[in-house]
Scaffold this motif. Structure first.
Motif, PDB file in Angstrom:
ATOM      1  N   ASP A  16       0.853  -1.181   0.000  1.00 52.74           N
ATOM      2  CA  ASP A  16       0.000   0.000   0.000  1.00 52.74           C
ATOM      3  C   ASP A  16       0.896   1.241   0.000  1.00 52.74           C
ATOM      4  OD1 ASP A  16      -1.747   2.071   0.402  1.00 52.74           O
ATOM      5  OD2 ASP A  16      -2.759   1.187   2.127  1.00 52.74           O
ATOM      6  N   PRO A  17       0.896   2.023  -1.104  1.00 52.49           N
ATOM      7  CA  PRO A  17       1.770   3.210  -1.143  1.00 52.49           C
ATOM      8  C   PRO A  17       1.510   4.188  -0.008  1.00 52.49           C
ATOM      9  CG  PRO A  17       0.916   2.711  -3.328  1.00 52.49           C
ATOM     10  CD  PRO A  17       0.162   1.835  -2.358  1.00 52.49           C
ATOM     11  N   ASP A  18       0.273   4.222   0.503  1.00 45.33           N
ATOM     12  CA  ASP A  18      -0.057   5.153   1.577  1.00 45.33           C
ATOM     13  C   ASP A  18       0.589   4.758   2.907  1.00 45.33           C
ATOM     14  OD1 ASP A  18      -1.537   6.381  -0.345  1.00 45.33           O
ATOM     15  OD2 ASP A  18      -3.484   6.080   0.594  1.00 45.33           O
ATOM     16  N   CYS A  19       1.178   3.570   2.968  1.00 49.14           N
ATOM     17  CA  CYS A  19       1.829   3.105   4.197  1.00 49.14           C
ATOM     18  C   CYS A  19       3.348   3.103   4.087  1.00 49.14           C
ATOM     19  CB  CYS A  19       1.336   1.695   4.546  1.00 49.14           C
ATOM     20  SG  CYS A  19      -0.403   1.614   5.009  1.00 49.14           S
ATOM     21  N   LEU A  20       3.868   3.664   2.988  1.00 47.38           N
ATOM     22  CA  LEU A  20       5.311   3.633   2.757  1.00 47.38           C
ATOM     23  C   LEU A  20       5.883   5.039   2.898  1.00 47.38           C
ATOM     24  CD1 LEU A  20       5.396   1.257  -0.348  1.00 47.38           C
ATOM     25  CD2 LEU A  20       5.796   0.659   2.047  1.00 47.38           C
ATOM     26  N   SER A  21       6.587   5.277   3.977  1.00 49.43           N
ATOM     27  CA  SER A  21       7.164   6.591   4.241  1.00 49.43           C
ATOM     28  C   SER A  21       8.566   6.432   4.807  1.00 49.43           C
ATOM     29  CB  SER A  21       6.295   7.365   5.241  1.00 49.43           C
ATOM     30  OG  SER A  21       6.954   8.529   5.697  1.00 49.43           O
TER      31      SER A  21
ATOM     32  N   ALA B  96       4.402  17.806  -0.207  1.00 52.53           N
ATOM     33  CA  ALA B  96       5.065  16.500  -0.270  1.00 52.53           C
ATOM     34  C   ALA B  96       4.389  15.598  -1.298  1.00 52.53           C
ATOM     35  CB  ALA B  96       5.047  15.843   1.105  1.00 52.53           C
ATOM     36  N   MET B  97       3.054  15.624  -1.342  1.00 51.19           N
ATOM     37  CA  MET B  97       2.322  14.832  -2.329  1.00 51.19           C
ATOM     38  C   MET B  97       2.645  15.306  -3.740  1.00 51.19           C
ATOM     39  SD  MET B  97      -1.396  14.478  -0.466  1.00 51.19           S
ATOM     40  CE  MET B  97      -2.152  13.752  -1.917  1.00 51.19           C
ATOM     41  N   LYS B  98       2.714  16.618  -3.924  1.00 51.77           N
ATOM     42  CA  LYS B  98       3.040  17.147  -5.253  1.00 51.77           C
ATOM     43  C   LYS B  98       4.455  16.755  -5.657  1.00 51.77           C
ATOM     44  CE  LYS B  98      -0.231  20.975  -4.940  1.00 51.77           C
ATOM     45  NZ  LYS B  98      -0.448  22.431  -4.903  1.00 51.77           N
ATOM     46  N   TRP B  99       5.381  16.761  -4.708  1.00 52.03           N
ATOM     47  CA  TRP B  99       6.750  16.361  -4.996  1.00 52.03           C
ATOM     48  C   TRP B  99       6.807  14.901  -5.440  1.00 52.03           C
ATOM     49  CZ3 TRP B  99      11.239  18.113  -6.312  1.00 52.03           C
ATOM     50  CH2 TRP B  99      12.370  17.297  -6.191  1.00 52.03           C
ATOM     51  N   ASP B 100       6.062  14.022  -4.751  1.00 52.09           N
ATOM     52  CA  ASP B 100       6.007  12.616  -5.160  1.00 52.09           C
ATOM     53  C   ASP B 100       5.473  12.496  -6.582  1.00 52.09           C
ATOM     54  OD1 ASP B 100       7.041  11.732  -2.798  1.00 52.09           O
ATOM     55  OD2 ASP B 100       5.185  10.883  -2.016  1.00 52.09           O
ATOM     56  N   GLY B 101       4.456  13.287  -6.900  1.00 56.13           N
ATOM     57  CA  GLY B 101       3.907  13.265  -8.250  1.00 56.13           C
ATOM     58  C   GLY B 101       4.925  13.709  -9.282  1.00 56.13           C
ATOM     59  N   LEU B 102       5.695  14.746  -8.971  1.00 60.64           N
ATOM     60  CA  LEU B 102       6.727  15.222  -9.897  1.00 60.64           C
ATOM     61  C   LEU B 102       7.831  14.183 -10.082  1.00 60.64           C
ATOM     62  CD1 LEU B 102       7.052  18.954  -8.759  1.00 60.64           C
ATOM     63  CD2 LEU B 102       5.970  18.101 -10.852  1.00 60.64           C
ATOM     64  N   CYS B 103       8.196  13.483  -9.003  1.00 63.15           N
ATOM     65  CA  CYS B 103       9.199  12.412  -9.116  1.00 63.15           C
ATOM     66  C   CYS B 103       8.702  11.308 -10.047  1.00 63.15           C
ATOM     67  CB  CYS B 103       9.504  11.832  -7.733  1.00 63.15           C
ATOM     68  SG  CYS B 103      10.399  12.960  -6.632  1.00 63.15           S
ATOM     69  N   PHE B 104       7.421  10.982  -9.943  1.00 61.60           N
ATOM     70  CA  PHE B 104       6.832   9.968 -10.822  1.00 61.60           C
ATOM     71  C   PHE B 104       6.863  10.445 -12.274  1.00 61.60           C
ATOM     72  CE2 PHE B 104       3.234   7.763 -12.839  1.00 61.60           C
ATOM     73  CZ  PHE B 104       3.516   6.446 -12.497  1.00 61.60           C
ATOM     74  N   LEU B 105       6.520  11.717 -12.503  1.00 65.10           N
ATOM     75  CA  LEU B 105       6.565  12.273 -13.862  1.00 65.10           C
ATOM     76  C   LEU B 105       7.967  12.207 -14.435  1.00 65.10           C
ATOM     77  CD1 LEU B 105       4.337  15.496 -13.696  1.00 65.10           C
ATOM     78  CD2 LEU B 105       3.668  13.152 -14.154  1.00 65.10           C
TER      79      LEU B 105
ATOM     80  N   ALA C  77       1.781  33.508  -1.148  1.00 68.90           N
ATOM     81  CA  ALA C  77       0.397  33.050  -1.290  1.00 68.90           C
ATOM     82  C   ALA C  77       0.345  31.593  -1.738  1.00 68.90           C
ATOM     83  CB  ALA C  77      -0.351  33.942  -2.276  1.00 68.90           C
ATOM     84  N   TYR C  78       1.217  31.211  -2.676  1.00 73.82           N
ATOM     85  CA  TYR C  78       1.204  29.826  -3.150  1.00 73.82           C
ATOM     86  C   TYR C  78       1.614  28.865  -2.040  1.00 73.82           C
ATOM     87  CZ  TYR C  78       1.840  25.762  -6.114  1.00 73.82           C
ATOM     88  OH  TYR C  78       1.734  24.497  -6.664  1.00 73.82           O
ATOM     89  N   LEU C  79       2.683  29.201  -1.341  1.00 76.16           N
ATOM     90  CA  LEU C  79       3.113  28.348  -0.235  1.00 76.16           C
ATOM     91  C   LEU C  79       2.051  28.298   0.865  1.00 76.16           C
ATOM     92  CD1 LEU C  79       6.882  29.364   0.042  1.00 76.16           C
ATOM     93  CD2 LEU C  79       5.926  27.290  -0.992  1.00 76.16           C
ATOM     94  N   GLY C  80       1.421  29.434   1.131  1.00 73.80           N
ATOM     95  CA  GLY C  80       0.389  29.473   2.160  1.00 73.80           C
ATOM     96  C   GLY C  80      -0.815  28.645   1.786  1.00 73.80           C
ATOM     97  N   ALA C  81      -1.233  28.708   0.522  1.00 73.05           N
ATOM     98  CA  ALA C  81      -2.382  27.912   0.074  1.00 73.05           C
ATOM     99  C   ALA C  81      -2.088  26.424   0.202  1.00 73.05           C
ATOM    100  CB  ALA C  81      -2.734  28.268  -1.370  1.00 73.05           C
ATOM    101  N   ASN C  82      -0.860  26.033  -0.133  1.00 77.19           N
ATOM    102  CA  ASN C  82      -0.493  24.624   0.017  1.00 77.19           C
ATOM    103  C   ASN C  82      -0.423  24.208   1.483  1.00 77.19           C
ATOM    104  OD1 ASN C  82       0.316  23.058  -2.628  1.00 77.19           O
ATOM    105  ND2 ASN C  82       0.875  25.204  -2.946  1.00 77.19           N
TER     106      ASN C  82
END
Length: 371
Positions: free
Chosen positions: A146-151, A189-198, A235-240
């Motif tokens: 389960d990817p959600d359990c791998l940290s 962190a989720m966005k970073w994982d997505g970018l690594c996958f890309l 603003a971008y960092l704050g929204a995230n």
């Protein structure tokens, strides 16, 4: 993204997604009975108007937030940051339902809705999300799958805590305190994982790359050009950060501190999902409506995991049917208040954190596992 998660995402082929496994699921008498009862109440019927208002409201919140940010005054920027953070999570949830076929059925429409709401508006790769989330559904709380359990930093159970070294071991030891403090980093962190996958699959993810480039233009380049670099970046960092807090408040309740399984377990699909999912009771109305909206209905996680293609607005009615059948069959049905779920999570993560001590790990390993 750590190497364990990357290896699962890149190479693992799930036997539980095979045609034979799906046939076995259809032959499961409990699953057939449950599906028949839910069919009878229209549980699987499309709900286009429910999704229409959710899409419209999320777009309105996000557009208002963007306008408030580019206005440039400190108080409008603050309000805009909150609005955009909330909208980003709502857009991600809408993409989530699209990926399951709950919001749309045609593959091209699923891709369009998902890429628009996840990659473009939220900045979170839709292709990565679908790959990771499908594995999560087929292998919920399964060790190493389960990817959600791998940290690398935190540990959900003993098998994860015992392999930690360095900063991961230290973070695990104090994770019951550190996890809430790091919620503001969750969305990034989720966005970073997505970018690594890309980066590993650029040819497969060209739509995501295009959409995320537009995301950067929409949420960074244009605000910086209008309101200045300080306002745009802050603003971008704050929204995230707001989005991360929102995710941290909502998503761990669904599965963490329930049952964790080895990959070779013999539970049926129904038994597996009942063991690893938790429902959160809604407060009394009218607060309950806001509660359900913020959870996007996924506080009924049991029903969602049993039938992920069911529209979110049908889940409350489905919960009554599933709860009744579980009572009849003597099956577990894990449902509790939000407060009780938080207490259970804090206790669980503190307990796992103590496993980084050799003596504590030996003592805790002799306890009966949670069933």
């Amino acid at each position: 993204m750590n190497r364990y998660k990357a290896d699962v995402l890149d190479h693992f082929v799930s036997a539980k997604a095979s045609r034979d496994a799906r046939a076995a699921l259809r032959d499961d008498p409990v699953y057939r009975e449950l599906k028949s009862r839910l069919d009878a109440i229209g549980f699987f019927a499309p709900a286009p108007w429910d999704y229409a208002w959710r899409v419209a409201l999320a777009l309105a919140i996000g557009a208002a937030g963007w306008a408030a940010i580019v206005a440039g005054a400190w108080w409008t920027v603050a309000l805009g940051v909150i609005a955009v953070g909330i909208a980003m999570v709502q857009w991600s949830f809408l993409a989530h339902d699209a990926g399951h076929g709950a919001l749309a059925k045609r593959p091209w429409l699923v891709e369009l809705v998902g890429q628009t709401h996840s990659s473009l508006l939220s900045g979170f790769s839709f292709t990565y999300f679908r790959r990771s989330h499908d594995l999560h559904h087929f292998h919920t709380n399964e060790q190493e799958l389960d990817p959600d359990c791998l940290s690398d930093l935190f540990s959900v159970e003993a098998w994860s805590a015992e392999r930690k070294t360095g900063i991961g071991r230290w973070m695990t030891r104090y994770q019951a305190v550190l996890m809430p403090l790091l919620f503001p980093m969750w969305a990034l962190a989720m966005k970073w994982d997505g970018l690594c996958f890309l980066a590993r699959h650029p040819a497969r993810c060209w739509r995501d790359v295009t959409a995320i480039a537009l995301h950067v233009a929409l949420w960074l380049v244009v605000p910086i050009a209008i309101a200045g670099p300080v306002v745009g970046i802050v603003a971008y960092l704050g929204a995230n950060a707001i989005a991360g807090i929102y995710l941290g408040v909502v998503t761990p309740m669904n599965h963490q501190a329930t049952t964790y399984l080895g990959a070779a377990h013999t539970l049926s699909f129904v038994e597996h999902q009942l063991a690893t999912c938790r429902n959160i009771r809604s407060p009394a109305r009218p607060i309950g409506w806001l509660f359900d909206y913020l959870f996007v209905g996924l506080n009924r996680q049991i029903e969602h995991h049993l039938f992920p293609w069911a529209p979110v607005s049908r889940l409350p009615a489905g919960a009554r049917v599933v709860r009744a059948l579980c009572r009849e069959r003597g099956l577990p049905y894990n449902e509790m208040s939000y407060r009780a779920a938080v207490a259970e999570l804090v206790h669980h993560f503190a307990r796992v954190g103590r496993m980084t001590s050799r003596d504590a790990r030996w003592r805790l390993s002799s306890e009966s596992p949670r069933v």
